[in-house]
Scaffold this motif. Structure first.
Motif, PDB file in Angstrom:
ATOM      1  N   MET A   1      -1.916 -34.394  -5.884  1.00 52.43           N
ATOM      2  CA  MET A   1      -2.329 -35.581  -6.634  1.00 52.43           C
ATOM      3  C   MET A   1      -2.033 -35.417  -8.119  1.00 52.43           C
ATOM      4  SD  MET A   1      -5.965 -36.250  -4.691  1.00 52.43           S
ATOM      5  CE  MET A   1      -6.442 -37.763  -5.557  1.00 52.43           C
ATOM      6  N   ALA A   2      -2.255 -34.219  -8.648  1.00 51.98           N
ATOM      7  CA  ALA A   2      -1.976 -33.968 -10.061  1.00 51.98           C
ATOM      8  C   ALA A   2      -0.490 -34.093 -10.365  1.00 51.98           C
ATOM      9  CB  ALA A   2      -2.493 -32.588 -10.456  1.00 51.98           C
ATOM     10  N   ILE A   3       0.369 -33.671  -9.440  1.00 51.88           N
ATOM     11  CA  ILE A   3       1.817 -33.833  -9.627  1.00 51.88           C
ATOM     12  C   ILE A   3       2.157 -35.317  -9.724  1.00 51.88           C
ATOM     13  CG2 ILE A   3       4.059 -33.533  -8.493  1.00 51.88           C
ATOM     14  CD1 ILE A   3       2.919 -30.840  -7.412  1.00 51.88           C
ATOM     15  N   GLY A   4       1.559 -36.119  -8.847  1.00 53.93           N
ATOM     16  CA  GLY A   4       1.764 -37.564  -8.934  1.00 53.93           C
ATOM     17  C   GLY A   4       1.283 -38.122 -10.255  1.00 53.93           C
ATOM     18  N   ALA A   5       0.138 -37.625 -10.741  1.00 52.04           N
ATOM     19  CA  ALA A   5      -0.413 -38.113 -12.007  1.00 52.04           C
ATOM     20  C   ALA A   5       0.454 -37.714 -13.189  1.00 52.04           C
ATOM     21  CB  ALA A   5      -1.830 -37.584 -12.186  1.00 52.04           C
ATOM     22  N   ILE A   6       1.037 -36.518 -13.149  1.00 57.01           N
ATOM     23  CA  ILE A   6       1.964 -36.107 -14.211  1.00 57.01           C
ATOM     24  C   ILE A   6       3.144 -37.064 -14.264  1.00 57.01           C
ATOM     25  CG2 ILE A   6       3.603 -34.315 -14.935  1.00 57.01           C
ATOM     26  CD1 ILE A   6       1.599 -32.265 -13.706  1.00 57.01           C
ATOM     27  N   ALA A   7       3.707 -37.373 -13.104  1.00 54.13           N
ATOM     28  CA  ALA A   7       4.825 -38.316 -13.063  1.00 54.13           C
ATOM     29  C   ALA A   7       4.406 -39.674 -13.617  1.00 54.13           C
ATOM     30  CB  ALA A   7       5.339 -38.450 -11.627  1.00 54.13           C
ATOM     31  N   TYR A   8       3.210 -40.114 -13.254  1.00 56.66           N
ATOM     32  CA  TYR A   8       2.720 -41.406 -13.747  1.00 56.66           C
ATOM     33  C   TYR A   8       2.634 -41.414 -15.268  1.00 56.66           C
ATOM     34  CZ  TYR A   8      -0.480 -45.222 -14.809  1.00 56.66           C
ATOM     35  OH  TYR A   8      -1.051 -46.344 -15.345  1.00 56.66           O
ATOM     36  N   HIS A   9       1.971 -40.423 -15.846  1.00 49.42           N
ATOM     37  CA  HIS A   9       1.812 -40.380 -17.299  1.00 49.42           C
ATOM     38  C   HIS A   9       3.168 -40.302 -17.997  1.00 49.42           C
ATOM     39  CE1 HIS A   9      -2.510 -40.216 -17.559  1.00 49.42           C
ATOM     40  NE2 HIS A   9      -2.583 -39.194 -16.724  1.00 49.42           N
TER      41      HIS A   9
ATOM     42  N   LEU B   1       9.076 -43.138  -0.212  1.00 47.95           N
ATOM     43  CA  LEU B   1       8.631 -42.823  -1.562  1.00 47.95           C
ATOM     44  C   LEU B   1       7.514 -41.774  -1.532  1.00 47.95           C
ATOM     45  CD1 LEU B   1       9.084 -43.637  -4.511  1.00 47.95           C
ATOM     46  CD2 LEU B   1       7.420 -45.477  -4.181  1.00 47.95           C
ATOM     47  N   CYS B   2       6.568 -41.939  -0.606  1.00 50.34           N
ATOM     48  CA  CYS B   2       5.493 -40.945  -0.479  1.00 50.34           C
ATOM     49  C   CYS B   2       6.051 -39.576  -0.117  1.00 50.34           C
ATOM     50  CB  CYS B   2       4.488 -41.392   0.581  1.00 50.34           C
ATOM     51  SG  CYS B   2       3.462 -42.782   0.082  1.00 50.34           S
ATOM     52  N   TRP B   3       7.031 -39.563   0.773  1.00 45.57           N
ATOM     53  CA  TRP B   3       7.626 -38.280   1.144  1.00 45.57           C
ATOM     54  C   TRP B   3       8.328 -37.641  -0.049  1.00 45.57           C
ATOM     55  CZ3 TRP B   3       6.544 -35.021   4.705  1.00 45.57           C
ATOM     56  CH2 TRP B   3       5.991 -35.450   5.916  1.00 45.57           C
ATOM     57  N   LEU B   4       9.012 -38.426  -0.864  1.00 40.05           N
ATOM     58  CA  LEU B   4       9.670 -37.853  -2.037  1.00 40.05           C
ATOM     59  C   LEU B   4       8.648 -37.302  -3.032  1.00 40.05           C
ATOM     60  CD1 LEU B   4      12.566 -40.402  -2.671  1.00 40.05           C
ATOM     61  CD2 LEU B   4      12.757 -38.048  -1.845  1.00 40.05           C
ATOM     62  N   PHE B   5       7.544 -38.023  -3.222  1.00 41.41           N
ATOM     63  CA  PHE B   5       6.460 -37.509  -4.060  1.00 41.41           C
ATOM     64  C   PHE B   5       6.029 -36.132  -3.544  1.00 41.41           C
ATOM     65  CE2 PHE B   5       6.132 -41.532  -6.015  1.00 41.41           C
ATOM     66  CZ  PHE B   5       5.091 -41.584  -6.928  1.00 41.41           C
ATOM     67  N   HIS B   6       5.762 -36.077  -2.247  1.00 39.80           N
ATOM     68  CA  HIS B   6       5.163 -34.879  -1.665  1.00 39.80           C
ATOM     69  C   HIS B   6       6.151 -33.720  -1.582  1.00 39.80           C
ATOM     70  CE1 HIS B   6       1.971 -32.919   0.634  1.00 39.80           C
ATOM     71  NE2 HIS B   6       2.952 -32.369   1.343  1.00 39.80           N
ATOM     72  N   LEU B   7       7.360 -34.001  -1.151  1.00 39.65           N
ATOM     73  CA  LEU B   7       8.352 -32.936  -0.994  1.00 39.65           C
ATOM     74  C   LEU B   7       8.745 -32.332  -2.336  1.00 39.65           C
ATOM     75  CD1 LEU B   7      10.627 -34.525   1.756  1.00 39.65           C
ATOM     76  CD2 LEU B   7       8.758 -32.879   2.051  1.00 39.65           C
ATOM     77  N   THR B   8       8.751 -33.153  -3.375  1.00 34.18           N
ATOM     78  CA  THR B   8       9.019 -32.614  -4.705  1.00 34.18           C
ATOM     79  C   THR B   8       7.960 -31.587  -5.072  1.00 34.18           C
ATOM     80  OG1 THR B   8      10.094 -34.675  -5.396  1.00 34.18           O
ATOM     81  CG2 THR B   8       9.353 -33.182  -7.143  1.00 34.18           C
TER      82      THR B   8
ATOM     83  N   GLY C   1       6.110 -32.428 -11.456  1.00 35.26           N
ATOM     84  CA  GLY C   1       5.746 -33.751 -11.942  1.00 35.26           C
ATOM     85  C   GLY C   1       6.847 -34.392 -12.770  1.00 35.26           C
ATOM     86  N   TYR C   2       7.439 -33.634 -13.672  1.00 36.09           N
ATOM     87  CA  TYR C   2       8.519 -34.170 -14.505  1.00 36.09           C
ATOM     88  C   TYR C   2       9.759 -34.476 -13.666  1.00 36.09           C
ATOM     89  CZ  TYR C   2       5.937 -32.616 -18.691  1.00 36.09           C
ATOM     90  OH  TYR C   2       5.006 -32.431 -19.689  1.00 36.09           O
ATOM     91  N   ARG C   3      10.091 -33.593 -12.750  1.00 37.76           N
ATOM     92  CA  ARG C   3      11.275 -33.828 -11.918  1.00 37.76           C
ATOM     93  C   ARG C   3      11.074 -35.027 -11.009  1.00 37.76           C
ATOM     94  NH1 ARG C   3      12.740 -27.418 -10.751  1.00 37.76           N
ATOM     95  NH2 ARG C   3      14.437 -27.292 -12.276  1.00 37.76           N
ATOM     96  N   LEU C   4       9.855 -35.216 -10.532  1.00 38.82           N
ATOM     97  CA  LEU C   4       9.566 -36.410  -9.744  1.00 38.82           C
ATOM     98  C   LEU C   4       9.781 -37.654 -10.593  1.00 38.82           C
ATOM     99  CD1 LEU C   4       8.460 -37.973  -7.317  1.00 38.82           C
ATOM    100  CD2 LEU C   4       6.137 -37.437  -8.143  1.00 38.82           C
ATOM    101  N   ALA C   5       9.278 -37.650 -11.812  1.00 37.08           N
ATOM    102  CA  ALA C   5       9.477 -38.802 -12.704  1.00 37.08           C
ATOM    103  C   ALA C   5      10.957 -39.081 -12.906  1.00 37.08           C
ATOM    104  CB  ALA C   5       8.784 -38.544 -14.045  1.00 37.08           C
TER     105      ALA C   5
END
Length: 311
Positions: free
Chosen positions: A32-40, A158-165, A298-302
């Protein structure tokens, strides 16, 4: 040629190994924090990408029946709901483990590069056979996301890309330690029995890395971790961000597993009954490495989201 270079027990491993038990990458709060980093990161760099991601996630099969009621029950204000969707997307592939046979893909979470230090071997050109790997899954889901597929299918991808990253940045999700104690591999550290302290129960190396950074999944705790990660690891401090290749990311993680998770084969496993005590400096040494990997993810996901959805 490869099979002639290894001993009998390793040959047997490569020929027969075909499965891996359920093994989580980072735990759910850390994903979840990785997703939040990408969001910010995207909020400041590419808000239009945030809008596109949120629009797609609202078409996810779980949005109406689970995610929206959850956000309502938590009484999240509108200013937090988009970020929380990023968090839910990042953890969803773990939420459905053994619960949703249609969407659950256990083998997608990892790749088993071979680390056989007693044979002087660390191979990224050969893996233990486990079916589709995290690299294949990443490519498949990215292809769906950029295809004319329905938005509901794109939301799942999209969820899988979030998670696999996230998973590919967890060192033990790229590595199988193979030696006489683990002739079929240690399953990414799941069979590598350890204890953090003498008074601690026996656990395993994989679980330790999973939950090293965060244990609670509230919005506030996850957001706080994400903000702290971005403060402590800025983009300028991470020159690896220049490489967008997921295969390269997996090889970075494989090297970290060898050098740090297993400490160049100096870390000794215990038994199922009694785990081996981690060295006194182990936690303090590997924690910053795990934190850096989470920031990188997080950054690479963004960056990946901008590439695929930003235009």
């Amino acid at each position: 040629m490869f099979f002639r270079q290894v001993t009998g027990w390793l040959c047997l491993t490569l020929a027969l190994f075909s499965s891996n038990p359920s093994a989580y990458g980072w735990n759910k709060p850390t994903h979840m924090a990785i997703g939040a980093i990408a969001y910010h990161d995207l909020q400041s760099a590419s808000p239009q990408t945030v809008d596109r991601v949120v629009t797609l996630l609202r078409q996810h099969p779980y949005y109406q029946r689970q995610w929206l009621p959850l956000m309502d029950s938590l009484q999240l204000p509108a200013t937090q709901r988009d970020e929380y969707l990023f968090m839910l997307a990042a953890r969803w592939p773990d939420d459905i483990r053994n619960r949703d046979p249609y969407h659950d893909k256990p083998n997608w979470h990892f790749i088993n590069y071979i680390y056989a230090p007693k044979q002087g071997m660390a191979r990224t050109d050969t893996t233990l056979a486990t079916g589709e790997t995290i690299l294949q899954a990443y490519a498949q889901n990215r292809q769906i996301l950029t295809s004319p597929a329905p938005d509901s299918a794109k939301a799942v991808a999209l969820c899988w890309l979030f998670h696999l990253t996230g998973d590919v940045h967890m060192p033990l999700h790229t590595t199988a330690l193979v030696d006489p104690q683990f002739p079929q591999g240690d399953k990414g550290g799941n069979l590598f029995r350890i204890k953090v302290m003498m008074s601690s129960p026996t656990s395993n190396l994989h679980s330790f890395w999973d939950g090293m950074l965060l244990h609670t999944d509230t919005y506030a705790s996850v957001d706080s971790m994400a903000v702290g990660e971005q403060r402590d690891f800025t983009r300028k401090q991470l020159p690896q961000l220049g490489n967008p290749d997921v295969t390269a990311w997996s090889k970075e993680s494989f090297q970290l597993a060898q050098d740090n998770a297993y400490r160049s084969n100096t870390l000794q496993p215990g038994t199922a009954q009694e785990g081996s005590l981690l060295p006194p400096d182990y936690v303090a040494t590997v924690r910053p490495i795990a934190q850096r990997q989470v920031a990188l993810a997080g950054y690479r996901l963004a960056d990946e989201l901008v590439t695929d959805l930003g235009s």
